[in-house]
Design a protein around this motif. Structure first.
Motif, short mmCIF file in Angstrom:
data_model
loop_
_atom_site.label_atom_id
_atom_site.label_comp_id
_atom_site.label_asym_id
_atom_site.label_seq_id
_atom_site.Cartn_x
_atom_site.Cartn_y
_atom_site.Cartn_z
N ALA A 282 0.83 -1.21 0.00
CA ALA A 282 0.00 0.00 0.00
C ALA A 282 0.86 1.26 0.00
N GLU A 283 1.96 1.22 0.73
CA GLU A 283 2.85 2.39 0.79
C GLU A 283 3.44 2.67 -0.59
N VAL A 284 3.80 1.62 -1.31
CA VAL A 284 4.35 1.79 -2.66
C VAL A 284 3.29 2.34 -3.61
N LEU A 285 2.08 1.78 -3.53
CA LEU A 285 1.02 2.21 -4.44
C LEU A 285 0.57 3.64 -4.17
N ARG A 286 0.62 4.06 -2.91
CA ARG A 286 0.20 5.43 -2.59
C ARG A 286 1.11 6.45 -3.26
N THR A 287 2.38 6.09 -3.42
CA THR A 287 3.29 7.02 -4.10
C THR A 287 2.98 7.10 -5.59
N GLN A 288 2.33 6.06 -6.13
CA GLN A 288 1.98 6.07 -7.56
C GLN A 288 0.64 6.77 -7.79
N VAL A 289 -0.25 6.69 -6.80
CA VAL A 289 -1.54 7.36 -6.91
C VAL A 289 -1.38 8.77 -6.33
N GLU A 290 -1.00 9.71 -7.16
CA GLU A 290 -0.79 11.08 -6.70
C GLU A 290 -2.13 11.72 -6.36
N GLN A 291 -2.06 12.90 -5.78
CA GLN A 291 -3.29 13.59 -5.38
C GLN A 291 -4.24 13.70 -6.56
N THR A 292 -5.40 13.08 -6.45
CA THR A 292 -6.38 13.09 -7.52
C THR A 292 -7.37 14.23 -7.32
N SER A 293 -7.72 14.87 -8.40
CA SER A 293 -8.65 15.99 -8.33
C SER A 293 -9.99 15.55 -7.77
N ALA A 294 -10.64 16.45 -7.03
CA ALA A 294 -11.96 16.13 -6.47
C ALA A 294 -13.02 16.02 -7.55
N GLY A 295 -12.73 16.45 -8.75
CA GLY A 295 -13.69 16.37 -9.85
C GLY A 295 -13.26 17.22 -11.01
N ILE A 497 1.31 -2.89 -12.41
CA ILE A 497 0.11 -2.25 -11.87
C ILE A 497 0.05 -0.76 -12.20
N LYS A 498 1.18 -0.16 -12.57
CA LYS A 498 1.18 1.24 -12.95
C LYS A 498 0.25 1.50 -14.13
N LYS A 499 0.07 0.49 -15.00
CA LYS A 499 -0.83 0.64 -16.14
C LYS A 499 -2.26 0.88 -15.67
N LEU A 500 -2.70 0.11 -14.68
CA LEU A 500 -4.06 0.26 -14.16
C LEU A 500 -4.19 1.58 -13.41
N VAL A 501 -3.17 1.94 -12.64
CA VAL A 501 -3.20 3.23 -11.92
C VAL A 501 -3.38 4.37 -12.91
N PHE A 502 -2.65 4.31 -14.02
CA PHE A 502 -2.72 5.36 -15.04
C PHE A 502 -4.13 5.46 -15.63
N GLU A 503 -4.74 4.32 -15.96
CA GLU A 503 -6.08 4.32 -16.53
C GLU A 503 -7.11 4.89 -15.55
N LEU A 504 -7.02 4.47 -14.29
CA LEU A 504 -7.99 4.93 -13.30
C LEU A 504 -7.84 6.43 -13.01
N LYS A 505 -6.62 6.89 -12.93
CA LYS A 505 -6.40 8.31 -12.65
C LYS A 505 -6.93 9.18 -13.79
N ASN A 506 -6.76 8.71 -15.03
CA ASN A 506 -7.26 9.48 -16.16
C ASN A 506 -8.78 9.60 -16.10
N PHE A 507 -9.47 8.56 -15.64
CA PHE A 507 -10.92 8.60 -15.57
C PHE A 507 -11.42 9.43 -14.38
N LEU A 508 -10.74 9.27 -13.24
CA LEU A 508 -11.23 9.91 -12.01
C LEU A 508 -10.81 11.37 -11.89
N ALA A 509 -9.75 11.76 -12.59
CA ALA A 509 -9.25 13.14 -12.45
C ALA A 509 -10.21 14.15 -13.05
#
Length: 509
Positions: A282-295, A497-509
């Motif tokens: 989780a600590e490693v993944l949190r560094t990959q999931v940067e602050q995501t916009s609230a919307g 897993i960075k591939k999935l992080v990238f896809e999710l961040k693009n959708f949620l940002a």
């Protein structure tokens, strides 16, 4: 009077003599290298020592000024470096493609043999916790020899420089696992000991080489075999032995499979190991999931005309035609404001996980990732796990540890059952992303599952099929599904897993 015509005839003789001597030395070095590698192969593929090769190798190591312990597979590389610290620098980058002096090729062959033998000859029979930890430390030295950071190859991050001596300290308790039945791994496309490098020629040792993914899978398989041969229940029942274990994916998988057979102290120690691993990942993944916009900004809402929203740069640019050279002033007849209204509807993330045994790596990573996204503002996360039945794990999505304890690895799978549970959760299709983690081997249920997925995708849901999100390799995915998803315009994600992080961040940002 000197006959000068005789002088040229002597010079080639001297040169020829020197060339012959150099050739003989090179031939002798080649023979010694071959002896060391033949000895390595005999120890990798057979449990019995070959006295002739052992004695010859002992003489070669002695001539090189190396300790005889270099040939003892019962002495770990870490222990060897503790006794002879000067060898640590020689092991770093040992198998990269950097140039090595020809005179040092025999010495290099001896050191390479040590790394390969200790890592790939794991023997047979029971394994103790100390032996497993000793093997992991040897693998760390092997990774450093490949030009990676310790642990980098297994994490799928081979690029990097070797650091210090991998953090190992203190004498090791116990020897190494018994020798004899190990298998060499990876693809050795280069000649062992040759400056071209080992395992496919990694060049400088930086970056992901052509054989690294396969090699990482071999190391994971070896570790998994050692964990299976370890009397895990007995180790867990002894707190002193349990403390010697270092959490890893292979160990976590074994614990999750055997958790129903554990109780008391053993179960408590197993939970502690799972918790440690979850926290580390989780600590490693949190560094990959940067602050995501609230919307995202809603462009349909007019900007609020207040000073703090004034877009000064745009206002100046749009009013430049009103510049008066005589007055040297810019006359502003229109103000422009920044749009700040953001989406207020939470994005919905639905994660569906196949909990069959082959998907354990992806399940652990995605369960932890779901918990991280669940902690972000404006993200509504739902988690479903399935085999032949489906279970809604959403109440525990914030705690991946509890989720993993409620999983039941192994057995068959029934994707349509999971889809029947997931579809009612879709309330706003265009504001929903569905991540489906599986190898998609559904057999007679393939068409019903695909029909459900296609219907979800056509409704406006962003559908992300995931065959594997791990750090070492690519899992097998049903070719029929892979082809169908590609035609649908949503290809299967496999790999890091960075591939999935990238896809999710693009959708949620």
């Amino acid at each position: 009077m000197t006959d000068h015509n005789s002088l040229p005839t002597e010079t080639p003789t001297v040169r020829q003599s020197g060339s012959t001597a150099a050739g003989e030395r090179q031939s002798a070095d080649e023979s010694r290298r071959q002896v060391l590698y033949w000895r390595l192969l005999s120890r990798l593929f057979g449990p019995d020592e070959q006295p002739t090769l052992e004695n010859a190798s002992l003489g070669i190591v002695g001539d090189l000024g190396l300790p005889p312990a270099l040939l003892d597979p019962g002495v770990s590389v870490d222990n060897l470096v503790q006794r002879f610290p000067e060898l640590g620098a020689e092991f770093d980058g040992l198998m990269t493609g950097s140039d090595h002096e020809r005179s040092g090729e025999v010495r290099r062959a001896a050191l390479v043999s040590k790394l390969l033998l200790n890592v790939f000859s794991t023997g047979s029979g029971n394994v103790t916790a100390a032996q497993l930890e000793s093997w992991k430390k040897d693998v760390a030295w092997f990774e450093r020899g490949m030009g990676c950071e310790a642990g980098g190859l297994r994490r799928g991050q081979p690029a990097g420089q070797s650091g210090g001596q991998s953090g190992q300290s203190g004498e090791l308790d116990g020897g190494r696992p018994g020798q004899g039945d190990g298998q060499p791994g990876g693809h050795d496309d280069g000649r062992p000991g040759h400056p071209g490098g080992l395992f496919g020629g990694r060049g400088s040792g930086l970056g992901w080489g052509p054989g690294d993914a396969e090699l990482a899978k071999v190391l994971a398989a070896l570790e998994g075999d050692l964990v299976k041969r370890m009397r895990l229940r007995e180790v867990l029942a002894d707190p002193a032995l349990a403390r010697q274990l270092t959490p890893s994916m292979s160990l976590i998988e074994q614990l999750l499979r055997d958790k129903s057979n554990l109780s008391g102290v053993a179960l408590a120690n197993a939970k502690a190991l799972i918790r440690r691993y979850v926290d580390e990942v989780a600590e490693v993944l949190r560094t990959q999931v940067e602050q995501t916009s609230a919307g995202v900004i809603d462009r349909s809402v007019p900007p609020k005309r207040v000073f703090r929203n004034l877009d000064i740069d745009r206002t100046i640019w749009k009013n430049l035609p009103n510049w008066s050279p005589e007055d040297e002033r810019l006359y502003v007849d229109r103000l422009f404001y920044k749009q700040t209204a953001r989406r207020t509807t939470p994005a919905k993330l639905i994660v569906v996980v196949d909990q069959s045994g082959s998907m354990v790596d992806s399940m652990v990573n995605c369960t932890i990732l779901a918990s991280i996204f669940a902690g972000l503002p404006k993200v509504d996360v739902h988690l479903i796990a399935y085999d032949t039945r489906a279970i809604d794990l959403t109440p525990w999505v914030h705690d991946p540890f509890e989720v993993l304890l409620r999983t039941n690895l192994g057995g068959g799978n029934d994707g349509p059952v999971a889809m029947a549970m997931a579809r009612p959760k879709i309330s706003d299709p265009r504001n929903t992303v569905m991540v489906w983690i599986s190898d998609f081997y559904e057999f007679d249920r393939s068409q019903p599952l695909y029909d459900g997925i296609e219907a979800v995708y056509r409704s406006g849901v962003k559908f992300i099929p995931v065959g594997s999100v791990n750090s070492s390799g690519v899992e097998s995915v049903d070719p029929w599904f892979r082809k169908k998803f590609k035609a649908l315009g949503t290809p299967v994600i496999s790999g890091h897993i960075k591939k999935l992080v990238f896809e999710l961040k693009n959708f949620l940002a």
